[in-house]
Structure formats: structure tokens, C-alpha cells
Design a protein around this motif. Structure first.
Motif, PDB file in Angstrom:
ATOM      1  N   VAL A 110       0.863  -1.181   0.000  1.00 45.08           N
ATOM      2  CA  VAL A 110       0.000   0.000   0.000  1.00 45.08           C
ATOM      3  C   VAL A 110       0.899   1.230   0.000  1.00 45.08           C
ATOM      4  CG1 VAL A 110      -0.154   0.187   2.515  1.00 45.08           C
ATOM      5  CG2 VAL A 110      -2.013   1.076   1.107  1.00 45.08           C
ATOM      6  N   HIS A 111       0.451   2.287  -0.642  1.00 46.71           N
ATOM      7  CA  HIS A 111       1.189   3.552  -0.599  1.00 46.71           C
ATOM      8  C   HIS A 111       0.181   4.692  -0.628  1.00 46.71           C
ATOM      9  CE1 HIS A 111       4.513   6.366  -2.363  1.00 46.71           C
ATOM     10  NE2 HIS A 111       4.260   6.600  -1.091  1.00 46.71           N
ATOM     11  N   THR A 112       0.085   5.402   0.484  1.00 46.77           N
ATOM     12  CA  THR A 112      -0.749   6.600   0.555  1.00 46.77           C
ATOM     13  C   THR A 112       0.167   7.773   0.885  1.00 46.77           C
ATOM     14  OG1 THR A 112      -1.240   6.208   2.896  1.00 46.77           O
ATOM     15  CG2 THR A 112      -2.782   5.314   1.273  1.00 46.77           C
ATOM     16  N   ASN A 113      -0.064   8.894   0.222  1.00 49.21           N
ATOM     17  CA  ASN A 113       0.829  10.036   0.400  1.00 49.21           C
ATOM     18  C   ASN A 113       0.042  11.346   0.279  1.00 49.21           C
ATOM     19  OD1 ASN A 113       3.100  11.604   0.687  1.00 49.21           O
ATOM     20  ND2 ASN A 113       3.832  11.306  -1.403  1.00 49.21           N
ATOM     21  N   PRO A 114      -0.858  11.618   1.237  1.00 53.71           N
ATOM     22  CA  PRO A 114      -1.597  12.879   1.187  1.00 53.71           C
ATOM     23  C   PRO A 114      -0.729  14.092   1.479  1.00 53.71           C
ATOM     24  CG  PRO A 114      -2.117  11.698   3.198  1.00 53.71           C
ATOM     25  CD  PRO A 114      -1.296  10.771   2.353  1.00 53.71           C
ATOM     26  N   GLY A 115       0.449  13.866   2.078  1.00 51.45           N
ATOM     27  CA  GLY A 115       1.386  14.949   2.296  1.00 51.45           C
ATOM     28  C   GLY A 115       1.302  15.598   3.670  1.00 51.45           C
ATOM     29  N   TYR A 116       2.137  16.635   3.823  1.00 48.93           N
ATOM     30  CA  TYR A 116       2.332  17.299   5.112  1.00 48.93           C
ATOM     31  C   TYR A 116       1.262  18.354   5.397  1.00 48.93           C
ATOM     32  CZ  TYR A 116       5.006  19.976   8.634  1.00 48.93           C
ATOM     33  OH  TYR A 116       5.419  20.628   9.773  1.00 48.93           O
ATOM     34  N   ALA A 117       0.893  19.113   4.366  1.00 50.20           N
ATOM     35  CA  ALA A 117       0.044  20.301   4.577  1.00 50.20           C
ATOM     36  C   ALA A 117      -1.422  20.004   4.292  1.00 50.20           C
ATOM     37  CB  ALA A 117       0.541  21.456   3.707  1.00 50.20           C
ATOM     38  N   TRP A 118      -2.024  19.152   5.146  1.00 47.99           N
ATOM     39  CA  TRP A 118      -3.468  18.936   5.060  1.00 47.99           C
ATOM     40  C   TRP A 118      -4.027  18.733   6.456  1.00 47.99           C
ATOM     41  CZ3 TRP A 118      -6.602  14.187   5.207  1.00 47.99           C
ATOM     42  CH2 TRP A 118      -5.909  13.075   5.673  1.00 47.99           C
ATOM     43  N   GLN A 119      -5.306  18.937   6.612  1.00 48.16           N
ATOM     44  CA  GLN A 119      -5.925  18.950   7.933  1.00 48.16           C
ATOM     45  C   GLN A 119      -5.843  17.611   8.660  1.00 48.16           C
ATOM     46  OE1 GLN A 119      -7.451  21.395   9.767  1.00 48.16           O
ATOM     47  NE2 GLN A 119      -6.794  22.956   8.308  1.00 48.16           N
ATOM     48  N   GLY A 120      -5.670  16.517   7.928  1.00 44.24           N
ATOM     49  CA  GLY A 120      -5.609  15.201   8.559  1.00 44.24           C
ATOM     50  C   GLY A 120      -4.206  14.662   8.741  1.00 44.24           C
ATOM     51  N   ASN A 121      -3.204  15.553   8.782  1.00 48.43           N
ATOM     52  CA  ASN A 121      -1.831  15.049   8.870  1.00 48.43           C
ATOM     53  C   ASN A 121      -1.508  14.356  10.186  1.00 48.43           C
ATOM     54  OD1 ASN A 121      -1.554  17.267  10.606  1.00 48.43           O
ATOM     55  ND2 ASN A 121      -0.359  18.481   9.126  1.00 48.43           N
ATOM     56  N   ALA A 122      -2.371  14.519  11.204  1.00 50.95           N
ATOM     57  CA  ALA A 122      -2.177  13.776  12.448  1.00 50.95           C
ATOM     58  C   ALA A 122      -2.505  12.305  12.277  1.00 50.95           C
ATOM     59  CB  ALA A 122      -3.038  14.374  13.557  1.00 50.95           C
ATOM     60  N   SER A 123      -3.284  11.975  11.240  1.00 53.16           N
ATOM     61  CA  SER A 123      -3.582  10.570  10.977  1.00 53.16           C
ATOM     62  C   SER A 123      -2.589   9.960   9.984  1.00 53.16           C
ATOM     63  CB  SER A 123      -5.008  10.403  10.441  1.00 53.16           C
ATOM     64  OG  SER A 123      -5.147  11.012   9.170  1.00 53.16           O
ATOM     65  N   ASN A 124      -2.131  10.764   9.001  1.00 47.30           N
ATOM     66  CA  ASN A 124      -1.225  10.213   7.996  1.00 47.30           C
ATOM     67  C   ASN A 124      -0.611  11.331   7.165  1.00 47.30           C
ATOM     68  OD1 ASN A 124       0.088   8.312   6.330  1.00 47.30           O
ATOM     69  ND2 ASN A 124      -1.622   8.286   4.901  1.00 47.30           N
ATOM     70  N   ILE A 125       0.684  11.268   6.982  1.00 43.66           N
ATOM     71  CA  ILE A 125       1.387  12.089   5.999  1.00 43.66           C
ATOM     72  C   ILE A 125       1.825  11.217   4.833  1.00 43.66           C
ATOM     73  CG2 ILE A 125       3.472  13.445   5.572  1.00 43.66           C
ATOM     74  CD1 ILE A 125       3.209  14.525   8.423  1.00 43.66           C
ATOM     75  N   GLU A 126       2.439  10.086   5.151  1.00 40.69           N
ATOM     76  CA  GLU A 126       2.774   9.099   4.122  1.00 40.69           C
ATOM     77  C   GLU A 126       2.900   7.727   4.774  1.00 40.69           C
ATOM     78  OE1 GLU A 126       5.888   8.247   0.423  1.00 40.69           O
ATOM     79  OE2 GLU A 126       6.372   9.789   1.914  1.00 40.69           O
ATOM     80  N   THR A 127       2.311   6.733   4.129  1.00 39.49           N
ATOM     81  CA  THR A 127       2.412   5.347   4.580  1.00 39.49           C
ATOM     82  C   THR A 127       2.751   4.483   3.379  1.00 39.49           C
ATOM     83  OG1 THR A 127       0.765   5.652   6.331  1.00 39.49           O
ATOM     84  CG2 THR A 127       1.195   3.388   5.618  1.00 39.49           C
ATOM     85  N   GLU A 128       3.722   3.600   3.544  1.00 45.27           N
ATOM     86  CA  GLU A 128       4.058   2.669   2.462  1.00 45.27           C
ATOM     87  C   GLU A 128       4.451   1.324   3.052  1.00 45.27           C
ATOM     88  OE1 GLU A 128       6.446   2.451  -1.754  1.00 45.27           O
ATOM     89  OE2 GLU A 128       7.159   3.866  -0.247  1.00 45.27           O
ATOM     90  N   ILE A 129       3.860   0.270   2.501  1.00 37.02           N
ATOM     91  CA  ILE A 129       4.217  -1.099   2.855  1.00 37.02           C
ATOM     92  C   ILE A 129       4.502  -1.853   1.563  1.00 37.02           C
ATOM     93  CG2 ILE A 129       3.403  -3.283   3.849  1.00 37.02           C
ATOM     94  CD1 ILE A 129       1.726  -1.647   5.790  1.00 37.02           C
ATOM     95  N   THR A 130       5.615  -2.578   1.523  1.00 38.25           N
ATOM     96  CA  THR A 130       5.980  -3.365   0.344  1.00 38.25           C
ATOM     97  C   THR A 130       6.232  -4.811   0.760  1.00 38.25           C
ATOM     98  OG1 THR A 130       8.332  -2.827   0.594  1.00 38.25           O
ATOM     99  CG2 THR A 130       6.999  -1.377  -0.806  1.00 38.25           C
ATOM    100  N   SER A 131       6.168  -5.714  -0.207  1.00 44.95           N
ATOM    101  CA  SER A 131       6.373  -7.132   0.082  1.00 44.95           C
ATOM    102  C   SER A 131       7.133  -7.805  -1.046  1.00 44.95           C
ATOM    103  CB  SER A 131       5.027  -7.845   0.287  1.00 44.95           C
ATOM    104  OG  SER A 131       4.295  -7.860  -0.933  1.00 44.95           O
ATOM    105  N   ASN A 132       7.800  -8.886  -0.711  1.00 46.09           N
ATOM    106  CA  ASN A 132       8.439  -9.776  -1.679  1.00 46.09           C
ATOM    107  C   ASN A 132       8.091 -11.201  -1.302  1.00 46.09           C
ATOM    108  OD1 ASN A 132      10.156  -7.829  -3.250  1.00 46.09           O
ATOM    109  ND2 ASN A 132      11.031  -7.483  -1.227  1.00 46.09           N
ATOM    110  N   ASP A 133       7.614 -11.963  -2.275  1.00 47.71           N
ATOM    111  CA  ASP A 133       7.243 -13.362  -2.041  1.00 47.71           C
ATOM    112  C   ASP A 133       8.030 -14.239  -3.010  1.00 47.71           C
ATOM    113  OD1 ASP A 133       4.785 -15.238  -0.856  1.00 47.71           O
ATOM    114  OD2 ASP A 133       5.501 -15.872  -2.830  1.00 47.71           O
ATOM    115  N   TYR A 134       8.820 -15.163  -2.454  1.00 45.68           N
ATOM    116  CA  TYR A 134       9.605 -16.099  -3.259  1.00 45.68           C
ATOM    117  C   TYR A 134       9.010 -17.492  -3.041  1.00 45.68           C
ATOM    118  CZ  TYR A 134      12.756 -12.103  -2.808  1.00 45.68           C
ATOM    119  OH  TYR A 134      13.289 -10.833  -2.797  1.00 45.68           O
ATOM    120  N   GLY A 135       8.413 -18.039  -4.091  1.00 44.46           N
ATOM    121  CA  GLY A 135       7.652 -19.274  -3.923  1.00 44.46           C
ATOM    122  C   GLY A 135       8.146 -20.432  -4.769  1.00 44.46           C
ATOM    123  N   LEU A 136       7.854 -21.633  -4.289  1.00 42.62           N
ATOM    124  CA  LEU A 136       8.070 -22.863  -5.052  1.00 42.62           C
ATOM    125  C   LEU A 136       6.805 -23.707  -4.894  1.00 42.62           C
ATOM    126  CD1 LEU A 136       9.918 -24.722  -6.718  1.00 42.62           C
ATOM    127  CD2 LEU A 136      10.666 -25.751  -4.558  1.00 42.62           C
TER     128      LEU A 136
END
Length: 424
Positions: A110-136
Motif C-alpha cells: 500500500v502507498h498513501t501520500n496525502p502529504g504534510y500540509a493537510w488537515q488530517g496530517n495527524a492521521s497520515n502524511i505518508e504510509t508505504e508497505i511493500t512485500s516480496n514473495d519467493y515461492g516454489l
């Protein structure tokens, strides 16, 4: 008939990857795909990338927690930037009955990036989660009746990492009393774990028919380690209430990634025509409140939502996800085929994210110049349904979603995907 399965179903696989990349359930990004395992070549490889362009826009944002200072900035911002989802898989037919597939995927993100200068910055400025899956993943098939029954089993090693930055004290940048400090805090995390899968499939090549049911077990990440960086707040403001201000603190928590059950089908319905579909359930409700506690407190008790040592948390409170898709494919010439599908992904948000229902229409084309190569391109357009963020009941007798409130309307999402397959 087998050639028709190969060409049309290949295009259908591409559309599945487009839809998976663009859907909004939980942290799902590329999802899981083991379809190349059914390819009838002795050796086959498939590589592709999906580019997703969501246009989620937050409206009427307001700061609802006066304890961290007043909100500032815009009341309306774009939340989600575009992103890419790569994938690769390679299949080897070890014997006519026994096949194995190696794969690299990015199932979650997931990647959300509403930024620094908005009224909801106490909830989120930027969030990013990444994954790698190596399967057999391997399968063994044997003849049963007019077709073949296939048993499927496999393992995956999965890596997860990410960060979240939010406003901790807006009085610092607004007052100007502490030049060089912006009042934010950042949580960085990293974890890994092993998972397994098992399933069955039944195929009748004469009728271009296949049914498969695959269960992907949950992946226990065990102890997830990271840091909480509060160095954007002056150390001089540290107190007994929050002694971690002005420092970087090692933290730990625990998390489990969801189990999943997926049913897929395809069948010929007329010469050169194929119908296909998917129903998938994902146990996103395992991700509720994920607390993180200072590592130095590990010997004093477990880190749970009610722990007195909880320094921060990721508040998700997802509900289970459902994904339903149906499509049709047609082979126009020996070299060209196409497919179209519609899909619905039930939103997993209960009020703490913008991941609501997603509706998609996907189309794709496949060009096969010879028996070895397949080139594919697809596109999807759809709607992200409306919703809101605000106070939500959560675990551990903690209040969630009280830092900000906002709404979002029905938004547009689009995606493009290209891939190439080589088999021999």
C-alpha cells in the motif's frame, strides 16, 4: 483445442493480474498467482508488470484531536500515487505428470501520500508497505475419468517492510519556536516469515475445462522489528508522559498476514470461445490493531493493544475480503486472441482506511507469433466507491480514528499491464 486453452487462457491470466493490481482489498497489491503451473510446455517463463493509477481524493478533512495541536493546510488532497506491480514465474515439467513452478511476486502493499500540509496530517502524511514473495509450487497429476486430477502444494518465503509518517505535534511548526523541527514522527518496520499452500485441480483438455481450488495459509511474521523516530520533535519537550521525544527508539510487535482461499474455473463454450471466473476469500480481519512497544520493555510483558508500554500502532481493523470475477475470451486468428472481464472486490475498510468496494472492467489482447512466444497487453478502468474516515471501535479498549475525520467520493481507477511468456 489445447492450443486454444493456451492462447485464450494466457490473455485471461493477464487480465487477472491487472485486476489484482488495481483492487483495493486490505493490503492486497499483486495477489498470488500460480496459473503458469498449468502451462502445457515442458519449460515456460512469464514476466510482466502492471501500472496502476488510482485517483482517490480526500474531501472535507478536519483535525479532531486538539491534544496534538491544531490542524493546518488543505481540506482536500489526493491520497494515492500511481504504482507498479512486477511479477515473474518459471515452470519446469520434470516428468509428464510432475511440474514445479518458481515465482516472485509482490502480493501485499500500500502507498498513501496525502502529504504534510493537510488537515488530517495527524492521521497520515505518508504510509508505504511493500512485500516480496519467493515461492516454489509443485503439482502431480493422474488420469481420472475423462480428465486429469492434479494435487498442488508449495511454500513461500515472504518479506514485509514499510513506514508510516504522521504529525505528532503541530504546535512545533506553527509556533516557529523550534526552527528546523517539523513535529512529525515516523514508524519503520520490517518482518519476514514462511507460508504454505495446498490445492487440487481437475482438467478436461477436450472441453477446455479446468477447475482449481487453492488454499494459501496465513504467514506468521513472528516478531516484527523497527524503530520510532521522534527526532523531529525537540528533546527538550520530553517528559514522563512521553520520554521518547527527540530520540530514535527500537520497537517490536507481532503480525500475521492473511490466509486465502481461491476457486478458479474455465470452460469452452463454443469453438474458439472460453468463459472463466474466480471467487476468492481473504482473511483480512487478522489485521486489526498492530501495537509496537519499546524493545527494552520486552521482558516486562507482551506487546498487545492494551499494553501500558505501547508506543504507537498501526490501526487497520479490516474486515474479510471477497473478490468475484467473470470473463470471456475469444481466439480471433491463430495468432491473435482477446478477453474481457468484470470484477468486484469487497472493501475491507471498517472506517480507518479508504479501501472500499472496487468495480473493474478489464480488456486485453494477446499476440502469439509462434509456438514459443506470447506477448500480452491489458487495461482496466473502474470505480473506487465512496466512504469516510473517523472514530471506529477497535481492540484493546483503545479509541481509533479520533485524530482526524474526512470523506471521499466515488473515484476513478485505471491500470495497464504488459507481459511476455516464453515456452518450449
Amino acid at each position: 483445442m489445447n492450443r486454444t486453452i493456451s492462447t485464450i487462457a494466457g490473455g485471461a491470466l493477464l487480465l487477472t493480474s491487472v485486476a489484482s493490481g488495481a483492487q483495493a482489498g486490505g493490503l492486497e497489491r499483486g495477489g498470488y498467482s500460480w496459473d503458469l503451473l498449468f502451462n502445457n510446455g515442458t519449460v515456460a517463463t512469464d514476466a510482466g508488470v502492471t501500472h496502476v493509477m488510482p485517483e482517490r481524493r480526500i474531501k472535507n478533512a478536519r483535525d479532531t484531536d486538539p491534544s496534538n495541536g491544531p490542524g493546518f493546510g488543505s481540506t482536500s488532497v489526493d491520497e494515492t500515487p500511481s504504482y507498479n506491480v512486477p511479477r515473474w514465474s518459471g515452470k519446469v515439467g520434470i516428468t509428464p505428470e510432475f511440474d514445479c513452478l518458481a515465482s516472485y511476486q509482490q502480493p501485499w502493499g500500500v502507498h498513501t501520500n496525502p502529504g504534510y500540509a493537510w488537515q488530517g496530517n495527524a492521521s497520515n502524511i505518508e504510509t508505504e508497505i511493500t512485500s516480496n514473495d519467493y515461492g516454489l509450487t509443485c503439482s502431480y497429476k493422474w488420469q481420472v475419468g475423462p480428465g486429469f486430477l492434479r494435487g498442488i502444494a508449495g511454500v513461500s518465503y515472504q518479506e514485509i517492510e514499510g513506514f508510516k509518517t504522521r504529525m505528532v505535534n503541530s504546535l512545533i511548526p506553527l509556533s516557529g519556536a523550534f526552527p528546523g523541527f517539523d513535529g512529525t514522527g515516523t514508524l519503520d518496520i520490517k518482518g519476514d516469515g514462511w507460508g504454505w499452500r495446498a490445492g487440487v485441480a481437475y482438467e478436461i483438455p477436450e472441453y477446455e475445462m479446468r477447475f482449481s481450488l487453492i488454499y494459501n495459509a496465513e504467514i506468521d511474521l513472528g516478531e516484527v522489528n523497527g524503530t520510532v523516530d521522534l527526532t523531529e520533535i525537540p528533546r527538550a519537550l520530553a517528559s514522563a508522559r512521553n520520554p521518547f521525544l527527540g530520540t530514535v527508539t527500537d520497537v517490536y510487535g507481532t503480525a500475521t498476514l492473511p490466509q486465502q482461499l481461491e476457486f478458479k474455473w474455465q470452460t469452452g463454450i463454443a469453438p474458439e470461445w472460453l468463459a472463466f471466473g474466480t471467487v476468492k476469500w481473504t482473511d483480512w480481519s487478522v489485521l486489526g490493531v498492530i501495537p509496537f512497544c519499546p524493545t527494552v520493555t520486552k521482558s516486562l510483558g507482551s506487546c498487545n493493544p492494551s499494553s501500558p508500554f505501547r508506543l504507537t500502532s498501526l490501526d487497520l481493523m479490516f474486515q474479510d475480503g471477497w473478490y468475484v470475477m467473470a470473463g470471456i475470451g475469444h481466439q480471433f486468428t491463430p495468432k491473435w486472441s482477446g478477453a474481457a472481464q468484470i470484477s468486484w472486490d469487497r472493501g475491507t475498510s471498517t472506517g480507518l482506511t479508504t479501501q472500499t468496494d472496487t468495480y473493474l472492467l478489464s480488456v486485453g489482447a494477446q499476440y502469439q507469433p509462434n509456438k514459443s512466444w506470447q506477448l500480452q497487453a491489458g487495461a482496466a478502468v473502474g470505480m473506487l466507491s465512496s466512504g469516510s474516515y473517523g472514530p471506529t471501535a477497535c481492540e484493546g479498549n483503545q479509541a481509533c480514528g479520533v485524530d482526524a475525520a474526512y470523506e471521499f467520493g466515488d473515484d476513478f481507477v485505471s491500470a495497464l499491464s504488459v507481459s511476455a511468456k516464453l515456452k518450449f
